[in-house]
Design a protein around this motif. Structure first.
Motif, PDB file in Angstrom:
ATOM      1  N   THR A   1      51.906  34.799  37.115  1.00 19.02           N
ATOM      2  CA  THR A   1      51.487  34.070  38.852  1.00 19.02           C
ATOM      3  C   THR A   1      51.698  32.925  38.601  1.00 19.02           C
TER       4      THR A   1
ATOM      5  N   THR B   1      47.578  31.969  32.652  1.00 15.25           N
ATOM      6  CA  THR B   1      48.966  33.243  33.385  1.00 15.25           C
ATOM      7  C   THR B   1      49.095  34.570  33.494  1.00 15.25           C
ATOM      8  N   GLN B   2      48.098  35.040  32.578  1.00 15.69           N
ATOM      9  CA  GLN B   2      48.648  36.425  32.310  1.00 15.69           C
ATOM     10  C   GLN B   2      48.156  37.199  32.981  1.00 15.69           C
ATOM     11  N   LYS B   3      48.143  38.448  33.684  1.00 16.32           N
ATOM     12  CA  LYS B   3      47.928  38.868  34.306  1.00 16.32           C
ATOM     13  C   LYS B   3      47.817  40.389  34.725  1.00 16.32           C
TER      14      LYS B   3
ATOM     15  N   THR C   1      48.778  44.923  41.456  1.00 17.28           N
ATOM     16  CA  THR C   1      48.263  44.974  41.984  1.00 17.28           C
ATOM     17  C   THR C   1      47.233  46.466  42.429  1.00 17.28           C
TER      18      THR C   1
ATOM     19  N   PRO D   1      43.952  32.739  42.933  1.00 10.24           N
ATOM     20  CA  PRO D   1      44.815  33.468  42.314  1.00 10.24           C
ATOM     21  C   PRO D   1      44.167  34.568  43.306  1.00 10.24           C
TER      22      PRO D   1
ATOM     23  N   ASP E   1      42.676  40.742  41.140  1.00  7.85           N
ATOM     24  CA  ASP E   1      42.954  41.287  39.645  1.00  7.85           C
ATOM     25  C   ASP E   1      43.621  39.939  38.637  1.00  7.85           C
ATOM     26  N   ASP E   2      43.766  38.895  39.139  1.00 10.17           N
ATOM     27  CA  ASP E   2      44.067  37.760  38.377  1.00 10.17           C
ATOM     28  C   ASP E   2      42.590  37.393  38.161  1.00 10.17           C
TER      29      ASP E   2
ATOM     30  N   TRP F   1      41.032  39.736  35.489  1.00  8.16           N
ATOM     31  CA  TRP F   1      41.700  40.123  33.710  1.00  8.16           C
ATOM     32  C   TRP F   1      41.276  38.819  33.360  1.00  8.16           C
ATOM     33  N   ASN F   2      41.272  37.926  33.698  1.00 13.08           N
ATOM     34  CA  ASN F   2      41.166  36.345  33.018  1.00 13.08           C
ATOM     35  C   ASN F   2      39.277  36.743  32.714  1.00 13.08           C
TER      36      ASN F   2
END
Length: 765
Positions: A407, A422-424, A428, A732, A735-736, A739-740
């Motif tokens: 992102t 920043t990993q995601k 979607t 975000p 989904d982001d 994920w985090n």
């Protein structure tokens, strides 16, 4: 009553128990079969009987004028709809044995059997158990059965690999292949988003651990050849209730957070090579009734939640090297490497000078042993230091692979995220029809039904004021109790005058699909027509499940009344919220947004599973002047709890903002009373993240001190700040966020394991 260990039941006994839910479904389905069975379908059933060499279970098919009219029985049940077979359950009497004495003759062909089954394209439930069938499973044929929701081929002689075609049966909810001779690697099943049960037990599968989706509630993999460690991803299976990987060759540390999975009731990790210590901070889910870690290589002390049995939980630990338990092995057994280094190699009898030779040999062995043990301790200490530094600098290298789609960040907002933030998730979730998406995560939720007004009047004592919880001019909430004793919440909503009772049928069908583990489920409704115009609906009563264990806020603040949540439990609750919101955003098109995610509306059940209440309801699509509009059928939109087309374009970002506020309170344990206080807290967190990690620890709720990894805490703090950014476009996606949060839990697991490693090294030193 706690679960207790018992010998493995005979294959067909297990299969019969597994087939019981399918039989009950067949009983219901058979009652609605109206059309006679098509002749091609009847011929296909007779051919199946012939290919299986006329088993007694299929004898009723011979001469039956209509197989759909056969009364369901444990040995045979057929369900039909619209002139097509939708379910077939056959339970044979051929128990598999090692000598293959019960296998079908050599002329049997599994390819021919499944080719014939493809002539039943509407088949949704298929169970062929204990029939002596053998051969490889033809993936290309199975893939053509796209309507399959349940597949049970247990207690046969199928061999070879689990075919890739099974991974493309996207409607599959239950897959049972136990008690066969399958071998090889299991294909990735993560794409089966509706899969709730996977049973591959008693085969020869391996070595890679199967990859499954997050909807799995029952994962049974015992008595196979799986190797390596228990994947960290297991800790993200928030719906998992039954987990059995006993009798494999698993090694390494046990992710401690797996015991705290909110829905977990049964876990069996026995008869493996799992090693190391379980952290003292390991938490067990309240619903966890059975734990078996026996016959492994575990050392140290047991965590408090596994110290002995109780009326609510059975714990088996024999055959390890625990220092505080009975029936344990010597500590050297759980450290075979050190033991091998100390033992001298075999020596021959040389002759003269024997006494001095033995003395020199013994001295040499002791010297070598001391050197090896000392070197091993130094190496272990060095590894602890290196791992901790690596985790602080590059945690993504050992937790999750970096996604190629990161992102982009807005540098103007001053938010600086490390690489891991920043990993995601790469893509979607697709927008799906409600009838498909709602199959996810519906275990243990009562069946949806249409209620009568009389039922609701009785449940609420004729809508007594003593049962009134909340009221507004056009909506009221009542406590209620149904005839079966279950407590419910009854909400009365007024409708806009243009909707007829008949036009609401399809809309209420969508409402009935709002079933998810992390939502307070709507379990029924009642439509009341206008007295003056019976064709027009005036009221809708929605009946919801009642969650009585308090809100998330109460578990953060009311420590005298509630169980105070430690950091892993708080992250699990946050993950549940994110999953519930993800479900709402992707259930329909447009998604269900503006869900009033106040922390007081996040409820926890007895297993500490988080559930969203007061979420919005879906829209109705209408056409006006050639344009498609979305609107709510209800006459009220108050407190943001019903849903509206207004500002729907940014409604999902409003949900993200509310999640950010919840995460801030999860971290600090304190609510933010004003916008000024919120901005001050965000500024302090941002400064602590970039300049002073120790200050971040001081800002955390004192109740969680000692239970969190700093990197895990900082990951949640970073995503919370991003969620509460002033510009909605910079927030975000859900989904982001999910994920985090899952990443944070994996970092927490890594920290817990490294802490145990450090304690283990110190104790040995």
């Amino acid at each position: 009553m706690p679960l207790s260990p018992s010998p493995s039941p005979p294959p067909n006994a297990t299969a019969a128990a597994a087939a019981l839910p399918l039989l009950l479904l067949l009983v219901c389905a058979s009652s609605i079969a109206a059309q006679p069975l098509a002749s091609s379908q009847a011929k296909a059933l007779l051919r199946v009987r012939r290919l299986l060499f006329y088993p007694p279970a299929l004898e009723p098919l011979r001469g039956a004028p209509d197989p759909c009219a056969l009364p369901p029985a444990p040995a045979l049940a057929v369900a039909c709809e619209g002139g097509q077979v939708t379910a077939l359950s056959v339970l044979g009497d051929r128990d598999p044995d090692a000598a293959w004495r019960a296998a079908l003759p050599a002329s049997f062909s599994s390819e021919a059997l499944f080719t014939t089954l493809t002539r039943l394209p509407a088949l949704a439930r298929l169970s062929l158990v204990g029939l002596g069938a053998w051969g490889p499973l033809p993936g290309a044929k199975l893939r053509r059965l796209q309507a399959l929701q349940q597949l049970n081929l247990s207690s046969n002689y199928f061999y070879g690999a689990v075919p890739d075609g099974l991974a493309r049966l996207y409607s599959l909810q239950s897959l049972v292949l136990s008690w066969n001779w399958l071998n090889g690697t299991v294909p990735s099943l993560s794409g089966l988003q509706f899969l709730e049960e996977l049973d591959l037990s008693h085969n020869r599968l391996g070595p890679a651990f199967p990859d499954v989706g997050r909807s799995v509630a029952r994962l049974v993999l015992d008595d196979n050849n799986f190797t390596g460690g228990i994947p960290a991803g297991v800790s993200s299976l928030g719906l998992l209730q039954y987990f059995d990987v006993s009798g494999n060759q698993l090694q390494g540390w046990i992710p401690s957070s797996v015991f705290a999975l909110p829905a977990l009731r049964y876990i069996n990790l026995s008869r493996n090579r799992l090693a190391g210590q379980l952290p003292a901070t390991t938490a067990c889910a309240e619903a966890l009734a059975f734990v078996d870690v026996s016959a492994n290589l575990l050392t140290g002390a047991r965590p408090p939640c596994m110290r002995g049995n109780s009326s609510a939980r059975t714990v088996l630990v024999a055959g390890n090297c625990f220092a505080d338990a009975k029936q344990q092995r010597a500590s050297s057994y759980c450290n075979p490497g050190a033991l091998a280094a100390v033992l001298p190699p075999p020596q021959g009898n040389g002759g003269g000078g024997q006494g001095t030779g033995k003395g020199r040999e013994i001295g040499m062995v002791l010297a070598i042993a001391g050197s090896v043990v000392g070197a091993a301790l130094l190496i272990a200490l060095a590894m602890v230091v290196v791992l901790r530094r690596a985790r602080r600098q590059r945690p993504e290298a050992t937790i999750l692979p970096k996604s190629p789609a990161a992102t982009p960040t807005n540098k103007a907002d001053g938010w600086k995220a490390p690489a891991k933030a920043t990993q995601k998730i790469i893509t979607t979730a697709d927008k799906r029809h409600a009838s498909q998406a709602a199959r996810v995560n519906t275990l243990e939720v009562p069946a949806y039904r249409v209620c009568t007004l009389e039922e609701l009047q009785e449940a609420t004592d004729n809508f007594s004021s003593s049962n009134l919880i909340k009221t507004s001019p056009l909506a009221q909430d009542y406590n209620g109790q149904l005839q079966d004793g279950s407590r419910v919440l009854v909400r009365c909503l007024r409708l806009k005058p243009k909707y007829s009772s008949q036009s609401l049928v399809q809309y209420m069908e969508i409402i009935s699909k709002l079933r998810h583990r992390h939502l307070v489920s709507i379990i029924g409704h009642c439509i009341v027509s206008d007295e003056e115009n019976p064709n027009i609906a005036s009221l809708v009563y929605l009946v919801s499940e009642c969650v009585t264990n308090g809100s998330l806020r109460s578990h953060l603040t009311e420590w005298r009344k509630r169980e105070m949540l430690k950091w892993p439990q708080r992250v699990c609750a946050a993950i549940g919220i994110a999953r519930g919101v993800q479900f709402l955003h992707n259930l329909t098109a447009p998604g269900i947004v503006q869900n009033n995610l106040n922390i007081e509306h996040i409820l926890l059940d007895k297993t500490l599973t988080s559930k969203i209440s007061n979420f919005s309801l879906p829209m109705i699509s209408t056409s006006k002047n050639g344009k498609i509009l979305s609107e709510t059928p209800f006459a009220v939109h108050e407190d943001n709890d019903i849903g509206s087309a207004q500002n729907a374009a940014q409604g999902d970002k409003e949900d993200i903002y509310q999640i950010g506020l919840i995460l801030l309170e999860v971290i600090t344990g304190k609510p933010t009373e004003s916008q000024r206080q919120l901005e001050s807290l965000k500024a302090q967190l941002s400064e602590a993240l970039t300049e002073d990690p120790d200050r971040l620890k001081d800002m955390a709720d004192p109740a969680i001190h000692g239970t969190f990894a700093v990197d895990s805490l900082s990951t949640v703090a970073e995503i919370a700040l991003k969620c509460t950014t002033g510009d909605p476009s910079d927030r975000p996606s859900i989904d982001d966020v999910l994920w985090n949060l899952q990443y944070s839990m994996q970092v927490q697991d890594g920290w817990a394991s490294s802490e145990s490693l450090g304690l283990s090294v110190k104790s040995q030193a």
